[in-house]
Design an enzyme around this catalytic site. Structure first.
Site, PDB file in Angstrom:
ATOM      1  N   GLU A  67       7.922   3.822  -0.464  1.00 12.41           N
ATOM      2  CA  GLU A  67       8.322   2.413  -0.543  1.00 12.41           C
ATOM      3  C   GLU A  67       8.078   1.932  -1.968  1.00 12.41           C
ATOM      4  O   GLU A  67       7.039   2.239  -2.555  1.00 12.41           O
ATOM      5  CB  GLU A  67       7.469   1.608   0.445  1.00 12.41           C
ATOM      6  CG  GLU A  67       7.511   0.111   0.240  1.00 12.41           C
ATOM      7  CD  GLU A  67       6.574  -0.652   1.194  1.00 12.41           C
ATOM      8  OE1 GLU A  67       6.196  -0.111   2.251  1.00 12.41           O
ATOM      9  OE2 GLU A  67       6.235  -1.792   0.838  1.00 12.41           O
TER      10      GLU A  67
ATOM     11  N   GLU B 134       7.046  -9.182  -4.878  1.00 10.92           N
ATOM     12  CA  GLU B 134       6.321  -9.554  -3.665  1.00 10.92           C
ATOM     13  C   GLU B 134       5.228 -10.552  -4.036  1.00 10.92           C
ATOM     14  O   GLU B 134       4.701 -10.531  -5.149  1.00 10.92           O
ATOM     15  CB  GLU B 134       5.680  -8.309  -3.031  1.00 10.92           C
ATOM     16  CG  GLU B 134       4.993  -8.577  -1.707  1.00 10.92           C
ATOM     17  CD  GLU B 134       4.538  -7.295  -0.998  1.00 10.92           C
ATOM     18  OE1 GLU B 134       4.315  -6.271  -1.681  1.00 10.92           O
ATOM     19  OE2 GLU B 134       4.409  -7.322   0.234  1.00 10.92           O
TER      20      GLU B 134
END
Ligand SMILES: *[C@@H]1O[C@H](CO)[C@@H](O)[C@H](O)[C@H]1NC(C)=O
Ligand SMILES: *[C@@H]1O[C@H](CO)[C@@H](O)[C@H](O)[C@H]1NC(C)=O
Ligand SMILES: *[C@@H]1O[C@H](CO)[C@@H](O)[C@H](O)[C@H]1NC(C)=O
Ligand SMILES: *[C@@H]1O[C@H](CO)[C@@H](O)[C@H](O)[C@H]1NC(C)=O
Ligand SMILES: *[C@@H]1O[C@H](CO)[C@@H](O)[C@H](O)[C@H]1NC(C)=O
Length: 360
Positions: A138, A143
């Site tokens: 990932e 974020e």
């Protein structure tokens, strides 16, 4: 679509002189304008991935409820419902989309945005993941949670991948260096972007910015540019990108500690916005920048809590290494391959013609 004939002719000169060409990538896919949402899957289920208090809508519902749409400026908006007042135990509507195509090692993707979601309880991400997660890895380009002021970037993997070396990145804010999902409650290898223009209101006030994510054999890198600091290489419709023109990345996980072919598989690109859940809602993170009770006070509270919980995206463009089949898992692969093959054929023919010309 991605290699118009007029461009091909312009490229021939460069292809005849391979020794002068740097580490270049060519555009293989563009998500933009009225067609932005065409090639993504909408999750269409409540958040059963991170325990967030949202229902991710289908494409049809997200469009009819105006949670995923193209605005008057031609930008793609993905947002949390900020008009409904909810009663316990309901969840708030939101959006999670994943690209139908997956992109192999040897690709690079660029996202140009003018607004990112923020606010108490809000947890947005622009990231990628392999369907076989965690084995396929990932990559988190963007974020953050609640009212943090700086974007965090990260990679997550199966055990054995570490952030070994910070010699090729500009950020000195290293939060964690064991990328295994089993280490530190799956914190991942986190690097914080030192500029407050990388998140929240300051990102929007600066006119937004651009993230470049390189997924290469030699490692994974992320560049970030505010609107005012955009390099020439990213202006206009850049059909090719040379990473040498981007300067030092803000984040870099080199292959010496984590060789991408050992830990990563083709990545699907993802945008999502959840609320509370495992990260924004856990008390360590929540009380750092917010107060009250995440679900009761924020999700069930005033819908205007979510006036800033939206992505506004100019485009997402994906690039691949010339000659590589970087797009898989959809019909796009065929386009990429065909375009690449014809490009090579033309360059070979052009090379022969030039040789003939020189000898005659
Ligand atoms: C989440 O829900 C979807 C749709 O019901 C299901 O296919 C998937 O397996 C669920 N995932 C998890 C992790 O529970
Ligand atoms: C870190 O990476 C740089 C650049 O690739 C390399 O020159 C250096 O030897 C590496 N350092 C270590 C300790 O591996
Ligand atoms: C990472 O480190 C930075 C700088 O020390 C800090 O501001 C930030 O809160 C940390 N992020 C996380 C997720 O712990
Ligand atoms: C970029 O491409 C878009 C869509 O193909 C087009 O409308 C626009 O004029 C182009 N801009 C430049 C600077 O070439
Ligand atoms: C929801 O948020 C958008 C974007 O900030 C704003 O334009 C709109 O007025 C808000 N809707 C309501 C009902 O307040």
């Amino acid at each position: 679509m991605f290699f118009p004939k007029t461009r091909t002719l312009v490229c021939i000169g460069a292809l005849l002189l391979p020794s002068l060409v740097g580490a270049q990538y060519q555009m293989v896919k563009e998500y933009m304008g009225q067609n932005f949402f065409d090639d993504w899957d909408f999750y269409d289920n409540f958040d059963n991935l991170t325990n967030g208090d949202v229902n991710y809508l289908s494409a049809k519902d997200a469009s009819s409820q105006q949670l995923a749409f193209i605005n008057d400026a031609g930008r793609a908006v993905m947002k949390v419902d900020n008009s409904s007042t909810l009663k316990f135990p309901n969840k708030r509507n939101s959006v999670r989309i994943a690209s139908k195509s997956k992109y192999t090692i040897g690709s690079l993707w660029i996202a140009d945005m003018t607004h990112v979601p923020f606010g108490c309880s809000v947890w947005p991400a622009w990231w990628s993941s392999a369907p076989t997660w965690p084995d396929g890895g990932e990559i988190d380009t963007f974020e953050g949670v609640n009212q943090v002021t700086m974007n965090q970037m990260g990679i997550h993997s199966s055990p054995g991948c570490i952030h070994s070396n910070t010699s090729v990145q500009s950020s000195t804010l290293i939060n964690s260096t064991d990328c295994s999902i089993f280490a530190n409650q799956n914190e991942g290898c986190i690097i914080t972007n030192p500029t407050t223009k990388s998140y929240g209101a300051e990102f929007a006030n600066a006119g937004g910015g651009v993230w470049v994510t390189e997924f290469a054999v030699k490692g994974i890198s992320i560049w970030f540019f505010t609107r005012a600091s955009m390099p020439d290489a990213l202006q206009g419709n850049a059909s090719t990108i040379d990473t040498a023109a981007l300067g030092i990345p803000v984040a870099n996980w080199p292959a010496d500690g984590c060789s991408p072919p050992d830990f990563f598989e083709p990545q699907s690109l993802i945008f999502d916005i959840t609320l509370c859940g495992d990260y924004a809602g856990n008390s360590n993170s929540f009380f750092q920048t917010c107060s009250g009770v995440c679900y009761q006070d924020w999700v069930l509270g005033s819908p205007s809590n979510y006036d800033n919980a939206f992505f506004e995206v100019n485009y997402v463009r994906v690039y691949g290494e010339p000659g590589e089949l970087t797009v898989i898992g959809s019909s796009d692969a065929l386009h990429s391959y065909t375009a690449e093959t014809s490009l090579r054929m033309i360059s070979v023919i052009a090379g022969l013609v030039t040789l003939l010309y020189m000898f005659l």
